[in-house]
Design an enzyme around this catalytic site. Structure first.
Site, short mmCIF file in Angstrom:
data_model
loop_
_atom_site.label_atom_id
_atom_site.label_comp_id
_atom_site.label_asym_id
_atom_site.label_seq_id
_atom_site.Cartn_x
_atom_site.Cartn_y
_atom_site.Cartn_z
N ARG A 151 0.83 -1.22 0.00
CA ARG A 151 0.00 0.00 0.00
C ARG A 151 0.85 1.26 0.00
NH1 ARG A 151 -2.62 -3.71 2.89
NH2 ARG A 151 -1.66 -3.04 4.83
N GLU A 190 7.10 -10.79 15.31
CA GLU A 190 6.66 -11.34 16.60
C GLU A 190 6.89 -12.86 16.61
OE1 GLU A 190 2.74 -10.08 17.46
OE2 GLU A 190 2.73 -11.03 19.43
#
Ligand code: AMP
Length: 170
Positions: free
Chosen positions: A58, A95
């Site tokens: 994006r 993560e």
């Protein structure tokens, strides 16, 4: 700014449970709001920059439009395996696990100064990795521009040695 804020659609639990996804498609389909976003970014770009760099995918929407408006070249940072040419890579921790991003090895001439653009600053991991990659490729990051900063996620801390501008703090 309110009209830009109102054009961001929040979709809970996308792409996975617990994520509040900030969908920019209502904003960019509106020519007035898309143009206003690019105009706001334009005012933030230092005069001496040589290229606009953006992060897949994006970031390309805003980075491409901004580069064109400023008559600057555009350099994409892509996910691993997408660029067909010789590349420079950077691997960074997520993560869970890790991710690799790439830039064309010949993206920059010596001493280039760039602005990095993305739609959302969340934890800051992507932007920090993009800066490392740009520096590995030999350019200097002068400023970073985001449409949305998710301020509770504290992403700014990971990139606090750079100048940062966000249109919306959510
Ligand atoms: P981060 O590395 O956590 O700062 O994530 C930034 C990247 O993930 C950006 O390229 C965003 O497009 C995307 N992203 C992260 N969180 C969101 C969110 N809540 N809504 C939309 N995009 C997001």
């Amino acid at each position: 700014m309110k009209e830009l804020y109102d054009a961001i659609r929040t979709i809970p639990d996308f792409p996975k449970k617990g994520i509040m996804f900030r969908d920019i498609t209502p904003l960019i389909k509106n020519e007035i709001l898309f143009t206003k976003t690019i105009d706001l970014f334009t005012k933030q770009v230092p005069p001496d920059i040589t290229k606009i760099v953006a992060i897949e995918s994006r970031g390309f929407i805003f980075g491409g439009a901004l580069a064109c408006k400023l008559k600057k070249g555009f350099v994409p940072i892509r996910k691993f395996g997408k660029l067909p040419c010789e590349t420079i890579r950077h691997t960074y921790a997520l993560e869970y696990g890790q991710d690799t991003i790439e830039i064309a090895a010949d993206a920059f001439e010596p001493n280039e100064k760039v602005v990095l653009v993305d739609d959302v600053l969340a934890t800051g991991g992507t932007a920090a990795a993009a800066c490392c990659l740009i520096e590995k490729a030999g350019a200097k990051v002068k400023k970073m521009l985001f449409l949305i900063e998710l301020k509770d996620l504290g992403g700014r801390k990971k990139i606090n040695r750079y100048e940062i501008y966000s249109i919306l703090n959510i």
